[in-house]
Design a protein around this motif. Structure first.
Motif, PDB file in Angstrom:
ATOM      1  N   SER A 378       2.432  -2.149   8.163  1.00 41.25           N
ATOM      2  CA  SER A 378       2.442  -3.151   9.228  1.00 41.25           C
ATOM      3  C   SER A 378       3.812  -3.786   9.406  1.00 41.25           C
ATOM      4  CB  SER A 378       1.406  -4.247   8.928  1.00 41.25           C
ATOM      5  OG  SER A 378       0.106  -3.708   8.812  1.00 41.25           O
ATOM      6  N   ALA A 379       4.675  -3.683   8.385  1.00 38.15           N
ATOM      7  CA  ALA A 379       5.998  -4.307   8.464  1.00 38.15           C
ATOM      8  C   ALA A 379       7.028  -3.401   9.122  1.00 38.15           C
ATOM      9  CB  ALA A 379       6.471  -4.701   7.067  1.00 38.15           C
ATOM     10  N   CYS A 380       7.031  -2.109   8.758  1.00 36.96           N
ATOM     11  CA  CYS A 380       8.079  -1.197   9.236  1.00 36.96           C
ATOM     12  C   CYS A 380       7.546  -0.037  10.057  1.00 36.96           C
ATOM     13  CB  CYS A 380       8.883  -0.660   8.060  1.00 36.96           C
ATOM     14  SG  CYS A 380       7.921   0.410   6.945  1.00 36.96           S
ATOM     15  N   GLY A 381       6.234   0.204  10.029  1.00 40.68           N
ATOM     16  CA  GLY A 381       5.639   1.286  10.805  1.00 40.68           C
ATOM     17  C   GLY A 381       5.677   2.642  10.143  1.00 40.68           C
ATOM     18  N   ARG A 382       6.324   2.733   8.960  1.00 45.44           N
ATOM     19  CA  ARG A 382       6.429   4.028   8.298  1.00 45.44           C
ATOM     20  C   ARG A 382       5.191   4.303   7.448  1.00 45.44           C
ATOM     21  NH1 ARG A 382      11.762   2.170   7.867  1.00 45.44           N
ATOM     22  NH2 ARG A 382      11.421   1.402   5.758  1.00 45.44           N
ATOM     23  N   ARG A 383       4.930   5.575   7.216  1.00 43.97           N
ATOM     24  CA  ARG A 383       3.783   6.007   6.411  1.00 43.97           C
ATOM     25  C   ARG A 383       4.283   6.628   5.115  1.00 43.97           C
ATOM     26  NH1 ARG A 383      -0.649   9.938   9.026  1.00 43.97           N
ATOM     27  NH2 ARG A 383      -0.956   8.013  10.215  1.00 43.97           N
ATOM     28  N   ARG A 384       3.616   6.280   4.022  1.00 48.31           N
ATOM     29  CA  ARG A 384       3.945   6.894   2.728  1.00 48.31           C
ATOM     30  C   ARG A 384       2.967   8.025   2.459  1.00 48.31           C
ATOM     31  NH1 ARG A 384       4.868   3.038  -2.126  1.00 48.31           N
ATOM     32  NH2 ARG A 384       6.719   4.274  -2.471  1.00 48.31           N
ATOM     33  N   ASP A 385       3.499   9.178   2.044  1.00 47.44           N
ATOM     34  CA  ASP A 385       2.623  10.312   1.767  1.00 47.44           C
ATOM     35  C   ASP A 385       2.225  10.374   0.297  1.00 47.44           C
ATOM     36  OD1 ASP A 385       5.050  10.926   0.718  1.00 47.44           O
ATOM     37  OD2 ASP A 385       5.264  12.876   1.704  1.00 47.44           O
ATOM     38  N   ARG A 386       2.626   9.374  -0.499  1.00 47.58           N
ATOM     39  CA  ARG A 386       2.240   9.340  -1.908  1.00 47.58           C
ATOM     40  C   ARG A 386       2.293   7.898  -2.401  1.00 47.58           C
ATOM     41  NH1 ARG A 386       6.841   9.278  -5.350  1.00 47.58           N
ATOM     42  NH2 ARG A 386       8.789   9.309  -4.172  1.00 47.58           N
ATOM     43  N   LYS A 387       1.642   7.657  -3.519  1.00 44.75           N
ATOM     44  CA  LYS A 387       1.684   6.383  -4.232  1.00 44.75           C
ATOM     45  C   LYS A 387       0.933   5.240  -3.553  1.00 44.75           C
ATOM     46  CE  LYS A 387       6.188   7.467  -6.264  1.00 44.75           C
ATOM     47  NZ  LYS A 387       7.599   7.097  -6.280  1.00 44.75           N
ATOM     48  N   GLY A 388       0.371   5.456  -2.380  1.00 42.65           N
ATOM     49  CA  GLY A 388      -0.479   4.424  -1.807  1.00 42.65           C
ATOM     50  C   GLY A 388       0.268   3.224  -1.249  1.00 42.65           C
ATOM     51  N   SER A 389      -0.508   2.165  -0.943  1.00 43.29           N
ATOM     52  CA  SER A 389       0.038   0.950  -0.332  1.00 43.29           C
ATOM     53  C   SER A 389      -0.840  -0.238  -0.707  1.00 43.29           C
ATOM     54  CB  SER A 389       0.080   1.082   1.196  1.00 43.29           C
ATOM     55  OG  SER A 389       0.865   2.171   1.612  1.00 43.29           O
ATOM     56  N   TYR A 390      -0.339  -1.424  -0.410  1.00 45.60           N
ATOM     57  CA  TYR A 390      -1.147  -2.637  -0.516  1.00 45.60           C
ATOM     58  C   TYR A 390      -1.895  -2.816   0.797  1.00 45.60           C
ATOM     59  CZ  TYR A 390       1.145  -4.093  -4.821  1.00 45.60           C
ATOM     60  OH  TYR A 390       1.586  -4.162  -6.116  1.00 45.60           O
ATOM     61  N   ILE A 391      -3.213  -2.984   0.737  1.00 43.87           N
ATOM     62  CA  ILE A 391      -4.001  -3.140   1.951  1.00 43.87           C
ATOM     63  C   ILE A 391      -4.816  -4.428   1.873  1.00 43.87           C
ATOM     64  CG2 ILE A 391      -4.126  -0.636   2.233  1.00 43.87           C
ATOM     65  CD1 ILE A 391      -7.055  -0.777   1.451  1.00 43.87           C
ATOM     66  N   CYS A 392      -5.108  -4.992   3.037  1.00 42.11           N
ATOM     67  CA  CYS A 392      -5.909  -6.213   3.108  1.00 42.11           C
ATOM     68  C   CYS A 392      -7.385  -5.854   2.984  1.00 42.11           C
ATOM     69  CB  CYS A 392      -5.649  -6.933   4.428  1.00 42.11           C
ATOM     70  SG  CYS A 392      -6.617  -8.457   4.614  1.00 42.11           S
ATOM     71  N   LYS A 393      -8.108  -6.603   2.178  1.00 39.92           N
ATOM     72  CA  LYS A 393      -9.532  -6.324   1.982  1.00 39.92           C
ATOM     73  C   LYS A 393     -10.376  -6.665   3.204  1.00 39.92           C
ATOM     74  CE  LYS A 393     -12.070  -9.096  -0.560  1.00 39.92           C
ATOM     75  NZ  LYS A 393     -12.893  -9.860   0.398  1.00 39.92           N
ATOM     76  N   ASP A 394      -9.805  -7.443   4.151  1.00 40.60           N
ATOM     77  CA  ASP A 394     -10.606  -7.922   5.280  1.00 40.60           C
ATOM     78  C   ASP A 394     -10.168  -7.377   6.639  1.00 40.60           C
ATOM     79  OD1 ASP A 394     -12.201  -9.632   3.624  1.00 40.60           O
ATOM     80  OD2 ASP A 394     -10.501 -11.009   3.532  1.00 40.60           O
ATOM     81  N   CYS A 395      -8.979  -6.729   6.718  1.00 46.27           N
ATOM     82  CA  CYS A 395      -8.502  -6.239   8.011  1.00 46.27           C
ATOM     83  C   CYS A 395      -7.624  -5.007   7.800  1.00 46.27           C
ATOM     84  CB  CYS A 395      -7.745  -7.337   8.769  1.00 46.27           C
ATOM     85  SG  CYS A 395      -6.173  -7.816   8.017  1.00 46.27           S
ATOM     86  N   ASN A 396      -6.915  -4.580   8.833  1.00 43.13           N
ATOM     87  CA  ASN A 396      -6.110  -3.351   8.774  1.00 43.13           C
ATOM     88  C   ASN A 396      -4.666  -3.597   8.375  1.00 43.13           C
ATOM     89  OD1 ASN A 396      -8.309  -1.757   9.601  1.00 43.13           O
ATOM     90  ND2 ASN A 396      -7.895  -2.217  11.762  1.00 43.13           N
ATOM     91  N   PHE A 397      -4.357  -4.764   7.854  1.00 48.50           N
ATOM     92  CA  PHE A 397      -2.999  -5.097   7.441  1.00 48.50           C
ATOM     93  C   PHE A 397      -2.608  -4.261   6.220  1.00 48.50           C
ATOM     94  CE2 PHE A 397       0.102  -7.775   5.183  1.00 48.50           C
ATOM     95  CZ  PHE A 397       0.994  -8.069   6.202  1.00 48.50           C
ATOM     96  N   VAL A 398      -1.442  -3.579   6.282  1.00 48.51           N
ATOM     97  CA  VAL A 398      -0.988  -2.674   5.212  1.00 48.51           C
ATOM     98  C   VAL A 398       0.484  -2.922   4.937  1.00 48.51           C
ATOM     99  CG1 VAL A 398      -0.652  -0.263   4.536  1.00 48.51           C
ATOM    100  CG2 VAL A 398      -2.648  -0.897   5.901  1.00 48.51           C
ATOM    101  N   LEU A 399       0.867  -2.963   3.669  1.00 50.65           N
ATOM    102  CA  LEU A 399       2.280  -3.063   3.275  1.00 50.65           C
ATOM    103  C   LEU A 399       2.578  -2.022   2.208  1.00 50.65           C
ATOM    104  CD1 LEU A 399       2.970  -6.918   2.952  1.00 50.65           C
ATOM    105  CD2 LEU A 399       3.603  -5.398   4.828  1.00 50.65           C
ATOM    106  N   ASN A 400       3.665  -1.268   2.384  1.00 52.31           N
ATOM    107  CA  ASN A 400       4.074  -0.367   1.319  1.00 52.31           C
ATOM    108  C   ASN A 400       4.844  -1.146   0.243  1.00 52.31           C
ATOM    109  OD1 ASN A 400       6.911  -0.469   1.986  1.00 52.31           O
ATOM    110  ND2 ASN A 400       6.542   0.995   3.634  1.00 52.31           N
ATOM    111  N   SER A 401       5.133  -0.500  -0.871  1.00 49.86           N
ATOM    112  CA  SER A 401       5.745  -1.204  -2.004  1.00 49.86           C
ATOM    113  C   SER A 401       7.151  -1.682  -1.701  1.00 49.86           C
ATOM    114  CB  SER A 401       5.764  -0.288  -3.237  1.00 49.86           C
ATOM    115  OG  SER A 401       4.453   0.012  -3.645  1.00 49.86           O
TER     116      SER A 401
END
Length: 536
Positions: A378-401
């Motif tokens: 949600s911050a930069c628009g990029r997708r990580r193909d490994r290692k996962g991300s931090y996601i919000c338990k209540d909505c679609n908000f996502v942040l990579n490490s």
């Protein structure tokens, strides 16, 4: 061949596909081995699960009608009904396993669809019941450990079939791994310590996909479990103490990362300076050296020499110098790091970011780490193909490490004022959506740094640079050069790189030896591994 374990290591029984640990038979020429019990299986049997016909023992690779998985090995087959049962899957009538459950489990012979009371997943074939506890489980779930140790939690976890009885209430609970609801009427693992409300699904605890991130270890006796004591594990020595409010703090210390001078305590924020441990702006109380440009957040100075992080199981050792690539956020860094015995290195920003926490963006989001998530950040628009991300338990908000640890404030020579991290651009004027540093267009959906005084807006990468967490002046040992090198960024004069022969305009390395003119881009001299250089 009678129990020659040194010859049988890493070999499996051809009949049941389990390791050879007891008396066995084998042919080394054909590389085929059997447990003694598998060799002695009867050729024909009558089994209550299939009463119509006798079952004949055969060797094959086929689909087992009991466990619903394809196996190779010994099968009992009914050729008339076209049914195959793996020899290890044909269930005994009663299983007594007091290590994992106090009562015997009895085979329920009739195939049926059920929800396992241990793991809360669907079963479509043979099950076992405990008539005393009134529970129905998979055969494999009978041997689930009663107590486990999980990397994500520091206390022992106990297995419970009915969570509402354990906690004496009927609240809803979220699994602390996947953050989906836990069925109160089925099994879970919960903390065995009083007043600790940590709960996880059984299926999350035993999942093979989760094994690296949340490895589990069976505990025989949770009362004998000892937590890692970090109190005597610090790397500084107190010279003088002072009182700040109601608290007594170390006013002057000697820290092992900077033992040539003492460090003095200061509780004023100074975001013009960066911590030599985490490389972030000084945003809380800190220690500083009055003789040189060295700063440490109080929290970074008090980090233990050895610790356990929420990933993975082995302990981490604190290293206080060197240049390294963080395994989690992929940034090249200087400063402090935590490293495992097998070489996995993480920066302090990632090491001190918990598995779950509330992140304050435009609105608060309760985030947890999802190792399988590959959504766009949600911050930069990029997708990580490994290692996962931090996601919000209540909505679609996502942040990579990389984005979850972005500094809330930053500075850049382009603007004399502090720059604030902004999470959304509400200005609809099209010409406003440009970066004032690179003069290229910004996507208004993504985060940027902003000066409220000058109304300057800038890409995070333009403000922080390609290598925001390498401090200028840091030392580096390059195998291709005999002298020590230090990080520089030339402003007025750009010598040619020894490798590519292009001008050194970005982060570079320069020889410290008097009379040696060696200089090169960091991108040309760096090596592609987790640890580039350590000095001790």
């Amino acid at each position: 061949m009678d129990n020659q374990n040194f010859l049988l290591k890493y070999r499996e029984c051809f009949g049941c596909s389990t390791e050879l640990v007891n008396d066995s038979y084998g042919c080394f020429d054909c590389n085929i081995f059997f447990h003694k019990k598998c060799v002695e299986l009867p050729i024909k049997i009558s089994h209550p699960y299939h009463r119509k016909h006798q079952l004949i023992l055969e060797s094959d690779f086929c689909f087992c009608n009991l466990c619903q998985v394809s196996h190779s090995g010994l099968f009992y087959r009914c050729s008339i009904c076209n049914l195959d049962f793996h020899s290890e899957c044909l269930p005994p009538s009663v299983i007594k396993d007091k290590k994992h459950h106090e009562h015997p489990f009895t085979l329920l012979l009739r195939p049926n669809s059920f929800t396992c009371d241990a793991c809360d997943t669907q079963g479509d074939n043979v099950s076992y019941i405990c008539s005393t506890c009134n529970i129905q489980v998979h055969k494999d779930c009978i041997s689930l450990p009663r107590f486990i140790r999980l990397t994500l939690h520091r206390h022992p976890l106990s297995r419970n079939f009915f969570l509402s009885i354990h906690f004496h209430d009927s609240r809803t609970w979220d699994c602390r791994i996947c953050y989906k609801k836990i069925n109160m009427e089925h099994g879970s693992y919960c903390c065995s310590r009083p007043n600790c409300e940590f709960v996880i699904h059984v299926k999350c605890a035993i999942s093979r996909e989760n094994k690296f991130w949340y490895d589990t270890t069976e505990l025989e006796n949770p009362d004998e479990f000892k937590e890692l004591d970090e109190s005597g594990n610090l790397i500084f020595r107190v010279l003088r103490e002072t009182k700040v409010g109601d608290n007594v703090v170390a006013a002057e210390i000697i820290h092992s990362s900077h033992d040539q001078h003492s460090l003095t305590f200061n509780d004023e924020i100074n975001d013009n300076k960066h911590c030599n441990g985490c490389m972030m702006p000084i945003s809380s109380s800190f220690y500083y050296c009055s003789c040189c440009d060295f700063f440490l957040h109080k929290a970074c100075a008090e980090l233990p020499r050895r610790t356990l992080l929420w990933f993975p199981q082995s302990s981490f050792r604190l290293l206080t110098d060197g240049i390294f690539k963080c395994w989690l956020c992929d940034y090249d860094c200087s400063g402090f790091s935590y490293k495992t015995a097998n070489g996995l290195v993480v920066c302090l920003r990632c090491a001190t970011t918990p598995h779950n926490f509330t992140y304050q963006a435009k609105e608060p989001h309760y985030l947890f780490y999802d190792a399988e998530n590959v959504s766009n950040c949600s911050a930069c628009g990029r997708r990580r193909d490994r290692k996962g991300s931090y996601i919000c338990k209540d909505c679609n908000f996502v942040l990579n490490s990389g984005c979850v640890t972005l500094p809330k404030t930053a500075r850049h020579n382009f603007d004399e004022h502090p720059l604030k991290l902004v999470y959304e651009d509400n200005n609809d004027y099209p010409l406003h959506h440009w970066c004032d540093i690179c003069e290229k267009e910004r996507d208004s959906k993504f985060w940027f740094y902003h000066c409220k005084v000058c109304d300057n807006a800038m890409h995070p990468k333009c403000v922080l640079g390609e290598y925001p967490f390498i401090k200028l002046g840091s030392k580096y040992k390059y195998k291709g050069h005999p002298h020590p090198l230090s990080f520089i960024q030339k402003i007025d004069y750009h010598p040619l790189c020894e490798k590519c022969r292009e001008p050194c305009q970005d982060l570079s390395l320069e020889c410290e030896e008097h009379g040696c003119n060696f200089v090169g881009h960091w991108k040309c001299l760096r090596v592609f591994s987790g640890v580039y250089s350590y000095h001790h």
